[in-house]
Design a protein around this motif. Structure first.
Motif, PDB file in Angstrom:
ATOM      1  N   ARG A   4       0.829  -1.207   0.000  1.00  0.00           N
ATOM      2  CA  ARG A   4       0.000   0.000   0.000  1.00  0.00           C
ATOM      3  C   ARG A   4       0.862   1.256   0.000  1.00  0.00           C
ATOM      4  O   ARG A   4       1.841   1.329   0.731  1.00  0.00           O
ATOM      5  N   PRO A   6      -0.122   5.250   0.406  1.00  0.00           N
ATOM      6  CA  PRO A   6      -1.111   6.326   0.510  1.00  0.00           C
ATOM      7  C   PRO A   6      -0.713   7.507  -0.382  1.00  0.00           C
ATOM      8  O   PRO A   6       0.457   7.883  -0.448  1.00  0.00           O
ATOM      9  N   ARG A  10      -6.307   9.038  -2.166  1.00  0.00           N
ATOM     10  CA  ARG A  10      -6.404   7.678  -2.706  1.00  0.00           C
ATOM     11  C   ARG A  10      -5.287   6.826  -2.118  1.00  0.00           C
ATOM     12  O   ARG A  10      -4.380   7.328  -1.468  1.00  0.00           O
ATOM     13  N   THR A  11      -5.366   5.531  -2.377  1.00  0.00           N
ATOM     14  CA  THR A  11      -4.315   4.599  -1.970  1.00  0.00           C
ATOM     15  C   THR A  11      -3.980   3.729  -3.163  1.00  0.00           C
ATOM     16  O   THR A  11      -4.878   3.188  -3.813  1.00  0.00           O
ATOM     17  N   GLY A  58      -9.389   6.752  -1.144  1.00  0.00           N
ATOM     18  CA  GLY A  58      -9.010   6.624   0.257  1.00  0.00           C
ATOM     19  C   GLY A  58     -10.212   6.361   1.141  1.00  0.00           C
ATOM     20  O   GLY A  58     -11.353   6.670   0.783  1.00  0.00           O
ATOM     21  N   LYS A  59      -9.953   5.755   2.278  1.00  0.00           N
ATOM     22  CA  LYS A  59     -10.978   5.466   3.279  1.00  0.00           C
ATOM     23  C   LYS A  59     -12.178   4.729   2.686  1.00  0.00           C
ATOM     24  O   LYS A  59     -13.326   5.106   2.866  1.00  0.00           O
ATOM     25  N   SER A  60     -11.886   3.662   1.955  1.00  0.00           N
ATOM     26  CA  SER A  60     -12.940   2.836   1.373  1.00  0.00           C
ATOM     27  C   SER A  60     -12.620   1.356   1.610  1.00  0.00           C
ATOM     28  O   SER A  60     -11.504   1.001   1.954  1.00  0.00           O
ATOM     29  N   THR A  61     -13.610   0.509   1.419  1.00  0.00           N
ATOM     30  CA  THR A  61     -13.463  -0.933   1.597  1.00  0.00           C
ATOM     31  C   THR A  61     -13.860  -1.614   0.295  1.00  0.00           C
ATOM     32  O   THR A  61     -14.846  -1.223  -0.337  1.00  0.00           O
ATOM     33  N   ASP A  80      -7.229  -7.781   4.505  1.00  0.00           N
ATOM     34  CA  ASP A  80      -7.652  -7.234   5.795  1.00  0.00           C
ATOM     35  C   ASP A  80      -8.759  -8.054   6.440  1.00  0.00           C
ATOM     36  O   ASP A  80      -9.054  -7.884   7.618  1.00  0.00           O
ATOM     37  N   HIS A  90      -9.031  -2.549   3.042  1.00  0.00           N
ATOM     38  CA  HIS A  90      -9.416  -1.201   3.472  1.00  0.00           C
ATOM     39  C   HIS A  90      -8.304  -0.249   3.054  1.00  0.00           C
ATOM     40  O   HIS A  90      -7.136  -0.518   3.305  1.00  0.00           O
ATOM     41  N   THR A  91      -8.694   0.849   2.426  1.00  0.00           N
ATOM     42  CA  THR A  91      -7.685   1.832   2.001  1.00  0.00           C
ATOM     43  C   THR A  91      -7.571   2.946   3.021  1.00  0.00           C
ATOM     44  O   THR A  91      -8.372   3.076   3.910  1.00  0.00           O
TER      45      THR A  91
END
Length: 91
Positions: A4, A6, A10-11, A58-61, A80, A90-91
């Motif tokens: 990953r 960051p 986004r990731t 970012g901040k998504s599954t 995860d 998960h990002t």
């Protein structure tokens, strides 16, 4: 294995597998590519692995699986978590 990085908003997720296990072409399929095989195919790297990188919000599954030659579906042990038959990240 998942790598990953960051980035702003986004990731970048790099999906990594050994070069020959399983043999043949492998693609990562998931909700981020409408579960379309071949959209994100892993390519050989110089270190003896193969990989593909996907930029996700970012901040998504997300749910995903790998699809290898011969209609062989499998999960990622480094995910995860799992949701039924799917790996989760998960990002």
């Amino acid at each position: 294995m998942l790598e990953r990085k960051p980035r702003k908003g986004r990731t970048e997720i790099t999906f990594v597998l050994p070069a020959d296990t399983p043999p043949g072409a492998v693609s990562v399929v998931g909700d981020f590519n409408d579960w379309q095989p071949g959209t994100h195919t892993l390519a050989p790297r110089g270190d003896g692995t193969r990989a593909v990188t996907i930029a996700l919000p970012g901040k998504s599954t997300h749910s995903f699986r790998y699809l290898a030659a011969g209609d062989y579906w499998f999960d990622d042990d480094s995910a995860d978590g799992h949701d039924g038959a799917n790996s989760r990240l998960h990002t």
